[in-house]
Design a protein around this motif. Structure first.
Motif, PDB file in Angstrom:
ATOM      1  N   ASP A  16      47.322  22.396  74.945  1.00 52.35           N
ATOM      2  CA  ASP A  16      47.236  23.275  73.778  1.00 52.35           C
ATOM      3  C   ASP A  16      47.492  24.731  74.139  1.00 52.35           C
ATOM      4  O   ASP A  16      48.008  25.494  73.322  1.00 52.35           O
ATOM      5  CB  ASP A  16      45.868  23.128  73.109  1.00 52.35           C
ATOM      6  N   PHE A  25      56.801  22.007  68.123  1.00 51.25           N
ATOM      7  CA  PHE A  25      55.522  22.515  67.641  1.00 51.25           C
ATOM      8  C   PHE A  25      55.361  24.004  67.935  1.00 51.25           C
ATOM      9  O   PHE A  25      55.690  24.465  69.019  1.00 51.25           O
ATOM     10  CB  PHE A  25      54.354  21.783  68.299  1.00 51.25           C
ATOM     11  N   THR A  72      49.288  23.421  68.812  1.00 47.01           N
ATOM     12  CA  THR A  72      48.636  22.113  68.748  1.00 47.01           C
ATOM     13  C   THR A  72      47.158  22.258  69.086  1.00 47.01           C
ATOM     14  O   THR A  72      46.743  23.229  69.726  1.00 47.01           O
ATOM     15  CB  THR A  72      49.262  21.117  69.743  1.00 47.01           C
ATOM     16  N   ASN A  90      44.428  14.922  66.492  1.00 48.43           N
ATOM     17  CA  ASN A  90      45.229  16.085  66.844  1.00 48.43           C
ATOM     18  C   ASN A  90      45.768  16.808  65.614  1.00 48.43           C
ATOM     19  O   ASN A  90      45.966  16.193  64.562  1.00 48.43           O
ATOM     20  CB  ASN A  90      46.412  15.648  67.717  1.00 48.43           C
ATOM     21  N   HIS A 140      48.868  19.719  64.489  1.00 45.96           N
ATOM     22  CA  HIS A 140      50.122  20.307  64.951  1.00 45.96           C
ATOM     23  C   HIS A 140      50.681  21.244  63.879  1.00 45.96           C
ATOM     24  O   HIS A 140      50.774  20.855  62.718  1.00 45.96           O
ATOM     25  CB  HIS A 140      51.177  19.226  65.217  1.00 45.96           C
TER      26      HIS A 140
END
Length: 209
Positions: free
Chosen positions: A32, A71, A74, A99, A101
């Motif tokens: 991340d 992305f 995230t 998760n 995104h």
């Protein structure tokens, strides 16, 4: 002497479980925060990336290309984690992950699980491989009901493999109980829960391209 050796083995097992749990937490944070060096160093040095490419540098290039193109941001939230040991230096596990995104103008939420293999190399635990199995991915405002729950922006929808690893899912829907008190199987042996729930099928394989 035997009792002391047994205690050492038990302590080693507990320490290994905790290190593996830390491993999956480090995976989420490093991914991340886009620290790709920290991320790829969680994997075995000879990690298989494709049919022809092996090693952390190739994994780093693949991750960079994937994350940069798909992305903006995230966030990976891990949950249920089952860890079972094949021997002192090899283990496998199943980990749930929820998760989020940022994908262009859409906010895609995802529910999935990882089928993991872990290996201890020179005293440290690493990922030997991770097989992602998806249930759904969809914009936050679009509930993923119906078929083909994997719904990314600008892509054809498709079905994940969230339930495919476990024969119990299909069997449940195909064979409703016909007795008031159905039979119950014996509990799974220690370190055999995942093998039992998979009905003895071999470990799932990653499709290497």
């Amino acid at each position: 002497m035997a009792a002391e050796k047994n205690l050492e083995k038990r302590l080693d097992r507990l320490e290994s479980i905790e290190e593996i749990r830390q491993l999956v937490a480090k995976y989420s944070l490093s991914l991340d925060m886009r620290d790709l060096d920290a991320h790829v160093n969680l994997f075995a040095p000879d990690i298989q990336v494709s049919r022809s490419k092996v090693g952390r540098s190739h994994l780093k290039r693949w991750l960079d290309d994937t994350l940069r193109l798909q992305f903006t941001g995230t966030s990976h939230h891990t949950g249920n984690h089952i860890i079972e040991f094949d021997n002192e230096d090899n283990a496998h596990g199943v980990l749930y992950s929820k998760n989020e995104h940022e994908a262009g103008a859409e906010w895609v939420i995802m529910q999935m699980l990882y089928w993991d293999n872990y290996q201890r190399i020179e005293g440290r635990w690493y990922f030997r491989r991770r097989l992602p199995c998806y249930w759904y991915a969809t914009d936050l405002n679009k509930p993923p009901t119906g078929e083909n729950k994997m719904r990314w922006p600008n892509r054809e929808t498709y079905s994940g493999a969230f339930h495919d690893l476990f024969p119990s899912w299909e069997a449940f829907w195909q064979a409703p109980p016909d007795a008031d008190e159905p039979e119950v199987a014996e509990p799974a042996p220690l370190e055999e829960f995942l093998n039992t729930i998979r009905r003895g099928a071999p470990d799932p394989r990653i499709r290497v391209r």
